[in-house]
Scaffold this motif. Structure first.
Motif, PDB file in Angstrom:
ATOM      1  N   UNK A 394       0.827  -1.198   0.000  1.00  0.00           N
ATOM      2  CA  UNK A 394       0.000   0.000   0.000  1.00  0.00           C
ATOM      3  C   UNK A 394       0.869   1.259   0.000  1.00  0.00           C
ATOM      4  N   UNK A 395       1.933   1.245   0.808  1.00  0.00           N
ATOM      5  CA  UNK A 395       2.825   2.397   0.876  1.00  0.00           C
ATOM      6  C   UNK A 395       3.512   2.631  -0.468  1.00  0.00           C
ATOM      7  N   UNK A 396       4.024   1.547  -1.062  1.00  0.00           N
ATOM      8  CA  UNK A 396       4.696   1.660  -2.359  1.00  0.00           C
ATOM      9  C   UNK A 396       3.732   2.159  -3.428  1.00  0.00           C
ATOM     10  N   UNK A 397       2.512   1.608  -3.440  1.00  0.00           N
ATOM     11  CA  UNK A 397       1.523   2.014  -4.446  1.00  0.00           C
ATOM     12  C   UNK A 397       1.103   3.464  -4.248  1.00  0.00           C
ATOM     13  N   UNK A 398       0.904   3.862  -2.988  1.00  0.00           N
ATOM     14  CA  UNK A 398       0.495   5.231  -2.716  1.00  0.00           C
ATOM     15  C   UNK A 398       1.556   6.239  -3.128  1.00  0.00           C
ATOM     16  N   UNK A 399       2.809   5.924  -2.812  1.00  0.00           N
ATOM     17  CA  UNK A 399       3.911   6.813  -3.200  1.00  0.00           C
ATOM     18  C   UNK A 399       3.981   6.957  -4.715  1.00  0.00           C
ATOM     19  N   UNK A 400       3.833   5.848  -5.412  1.00  0.00           N
ATOM     20  CA  UNK A 400       3.864   5.880  -6.881  1.00  0.00           C
ATOM     21  C   UNK A 400       2.685   6.681  -7.431  1.00  0.00           C
ATOM     22  N   UNK A 401       1.521   6.530  -6.805  1.00  0.00           N
ATOM     23  CA  UNK A 401       0.349   7.279  -7.265  1.00  0.00           C
ATOM     24  C   UNK A 401       0.549   8.784  -7.162  1.00  0.00           C
ATOM     25  N   UNK A 402       1.127   9.224  -6.044  1.00  0.00           N
ATOM     26  CA  UNK A 402       1.408  10.657  -5.871  1.00  0.00           C
ATOM     27  C   UNK A 402       2.433  11.117  -6.904  1.00  0.00           C
ATOM     28  N   UNK A 403       3.506  10.325  -7.069  1.00  0.00           N
ATOM     29  CA  UNK A 403       4.575  10.710  -8.000  1.00  0.00           C
ATOM     30  C   UNK A 403       4.073  10.772  -9.441  1.00  0.00           C
ATOM     31  N   UNK A 404       3.349   9.738  -9.867  1.00  0.00           N
ATOM     32  CA  UNK A 404       2.875   9.697 -11.248  1.00  0.00           C
ATOM     33  C   UNK A 404       1.943  10.871 -11.553  1.00  0.00           C
ATOM     34  N   UNK A 405       1.026  11.137 -10.644  1.00  0.00           N
ATOM     35  CA  UNK A 405       0.009  12.161 -10.899  1.00  0.00           C
ATOM     36  C   UNK A 405       0.597  13.563 -10.843  1.00  0.00           C
ATOM     37  N   UNK A 406       1.429  13.817  -9.844  1.00  0.00           N
ATOM     38  CA  UNK A 406       2.029  15.155  -9.748  1.00  0.00           C
ATOM     39  C   UNK A 406       2.932  15.425 -10.939  1.00  0.00           C
ATOM     40  N   UNK A 407       3.616  14.384 -11.415  1.00  0.00           N
ATOM     41  CA  UNK A 407       4.487  14.550 -12.584  1.00  0.00           C
ATOM     42  C   UNK A 407       3.642  14.872 -13.818  1.00  0.00           C
ATOM     43  N   UNK A 408       2.532  14.154 -14.001  1.00  0.00           N
ATOM     44  CA  UNK A 408       1.698  14.382 -15.187  1.00  0.00           C
ATOM     45  C   UNK A 408       1.052  15.767 -15.134  1.00  0.00           C
TER      46      UNK A 408
END
Length: 552
Positions: A394-408
């Motif tokens: 969950x932590x790994x997925x959440x971190x990736x979700x924030x990173x992917x979206x903020x980058x886009x």
């Protein structure tokens, strides 16, 4: 409806108001979420905005050629409050140990805090006028107290440090050295100062601003120095109690945690028919995650400093004008800065990645709904025990979700923190239960002209209503499902390209004065959004209210 939940709610509000109001910081935005998974482990996260001139920045590292610099501790005398606070923030809570855990909570003194802030601001001006800002380092004492502040200010500049515990001013006799070193007593700061500036700094706090007269035992004292050998050394009563490479201390430990495979949806999508839409809408509006926050906002000082132009609750984001002062150039005095905070624990409970995506999107939408351009993001990532593979996933997925979206969406992540091990004993059992993944997202936005800020309230009868974005069968984690006691699995999956394009169009339309009101569609769906816009604008029956927008 539970007494403990009500008590927690009231105490959190009292704590924020009890420090924020007297220290003179307006509350411009915020979020509130009720979820049964938080009952044993409530989360309180705070984001603060400040404004500084580019040539007035003071760095938190020892500058070049800092060998031999003094380390000056400023503020309240160190006591045992807050000892273990950093580790407590990432601790499994056991109700049987609540009395012991109270020692991990710092004891604040808002009056002293405000006094030291004002004293420090004046000292910044003095150092800037002398051309000495680049010659010092300055850091607050937070997690880990003196230990973390001293090793970080030294190592980040490529140095080591030596700290003498016996020189630290303390409030309690016979405090163990390790407690003095690591206690997180509030209202304290650390300077790295060249020898020729040390008398100026000491006199400023101890004499000109008389810290000891303002609060018993408060002072500025030299407690150590910067060294060039790269070692972090702490002494107490003539004995070395810490001797380690500073870089090893700041780097910490690296764990390769086991990560579970992608987690399946927790439950199937429900199938039921709505039989009384009118009653359901009223129930949605009364839901604790949608209902009015007026009683909360009214406990906060929202107009101290006189720069808030759209108060908390009056819009999808708070708006302030921090440069509306003759000290600043006329062309920026009406620039508006917005702030909003968001996350939905039910989305995250279904899908940690998509829940994090949605948290960023929600904060983005609340920002552009005010007419502001999102410019920066800060996050507070709160998750369960990373030693459990499912929670680490969950932590790994959440971190990736924030990173992917903020980058886009092209919103840089400029700050943030992480809180793990958020678990507590489930009621009536010895089983540990974790909070839902909770990536708290704060976005700062910019309005070229604060007078162009948009609020959700309907302004004129007969206005045309336009809905941007396609409606889909994505009710997973919705308030509607929650009323039926289900979570669902079809969590919203917004089209980021559409979100980004629509946001830019809204910002342009706001600048051109083409919009009367804007409100994002979030908890409660379009039904709640329309009701809130009507209530805020006085265009429907019912009790009058001011800015009753949902707080996520």
């Amino acid at each position: 409806s539970r007494p403990r939940t009500k008590w927690l709610y009231e105490e959190v509000i009292r704590g924020i108001a009890g420090y924020g109001n007297p220290i003179g910081v307006p509350s411009v935005a915020g979020g509130l979420q009720f979820d049964k998974a938080y009952e044993g482990n409530s989360l309180v996260t705070v984001v603060t905005l400040g404004a500084v001139e580019e040539d007035g920045i003071i760095h938190s590292h020892a500058p070049q050629d800092a060998g031999g610099y003094d380390l000056i501790l400023v503020g309240k005398p160190t006591d045992s409050s807050g000892f273990g606070g950093a580790s407590f923030a990432s601790f499994q809570l056991d109700d049987a140990k609540k009395e012991v855990n109270k020692g991990a909570v710092q004891e604040p003194n808002a009056f002293l805090g405000r006094h030291i802030i004002r004293a420090s601001e004046k000292l910044f001006e003095i150092l800037k006028a002398r051309g000495d800002l680049e010659r010092v380092g300055f850091k607050d004492l937070g997690a880990g107290g003196i230990a973390c502040a001293s090793v970080e200010v030294a190592e980040s500049g490529g140095y080591g440090a030596i700290v003498d515990i016996d020189k630290v001013h303390v409030a309690e006799a016979d405090l163990p050295a390790h407690v003095i070193l690591c206690a997180e007593t509030q209202e304290r700061y650390l300077w790295a100062s060249p020898a020729d500036l040390t008398p100026l700094i000491m006199e400023h706090y101890n004499e000109a601003y008389a810290l000891g007269a303002v609060s018993a035992g408060a002072a500025a004292r030299v407690i150590g120095s910067i060294t060039t050998d790269g070692q972090y050394v702490v002494t107490s009563r003539g004995r070395v109690i810490v001797d380690a490479p500073a870089a090893e201390v700041t780097k910490g430990f690296l764990y390769q945690r086991e990560v579970a495979p992608c987690l399946p949806a927790k439950e199937a999508e429900p199938d039921f028919t709505e039989t009384n839409p009118g009653k359901t809408l009223l129930t949605i509006l009364a839901h604790p995650n949608v209902a009015s926050r007026a009683s909360l906002y009214n406990k906060y000082d929202k107009q101290v400093q006189g720069m808030v132009t759209q108060e908390a609750g009056a819009g999808d984001a708070g708006v302030l004008t921090p440069f509306d002062d003759p000290r600043y150039p006329e062309e920026i005095r009406n620039v508006g800065i917005t702030l909003t905070t968001d996350q939905n624990p039910r989305h995250n409970a279904i899908d940690a990645y998509q829940g994090a995506v949605n948290a960023v999107v929600e904060a983005w939408c609340n920002t552009v709904a005010t007419g502001a351009r999102p410019i920066a993001l800060s996050d507070c990532l709160c998750y369960g025990n990373p030693e459990k593979p499912a929670h680490m996933r969950q932590f790994a997925d959440g971190t990736k979700g924030v990173a992917d979206t903020s980058r886009y969406l092209e919103v840089p992540v400029i700050a943030g923190n992480v809180s793990l091990y958020n678990e507590s004993l489930r009621e009536g059992s010895r089983e540990m239960g974790a909070i839902p993944p909770s990536p708290m997202i704060a976005i700062v936005g910019k309005l070229e002209d604060s007078s162009h800020a948009i609020s959700p309230a309907f302004k004129e009868s007969g206005s045309t209503l336009l809905m941007v974005g396609e409606r889909r069968d994505e009710c997973g984690g919705s308030i509607w499902y929650d009323l039926h006691g289900v979570l669902g699995s079809h969590v919203p999956t917004p089209d980021l390209a559409e979100i980004k394009a629509a946001g830019l169009v809204l910002c342009e339309a706001a600048r051109n004065g083409q919009l009367l009101a804007v409100h994002d569609i979030s908890e409660g769906g379009i039904a709640a959004a329309l009701a809130e816009m009507s209530i805020a604008g006085g265009h429907c029956t019912g009790h009058p209210s001011y800015g009753e927008t949902p707080v996520l």
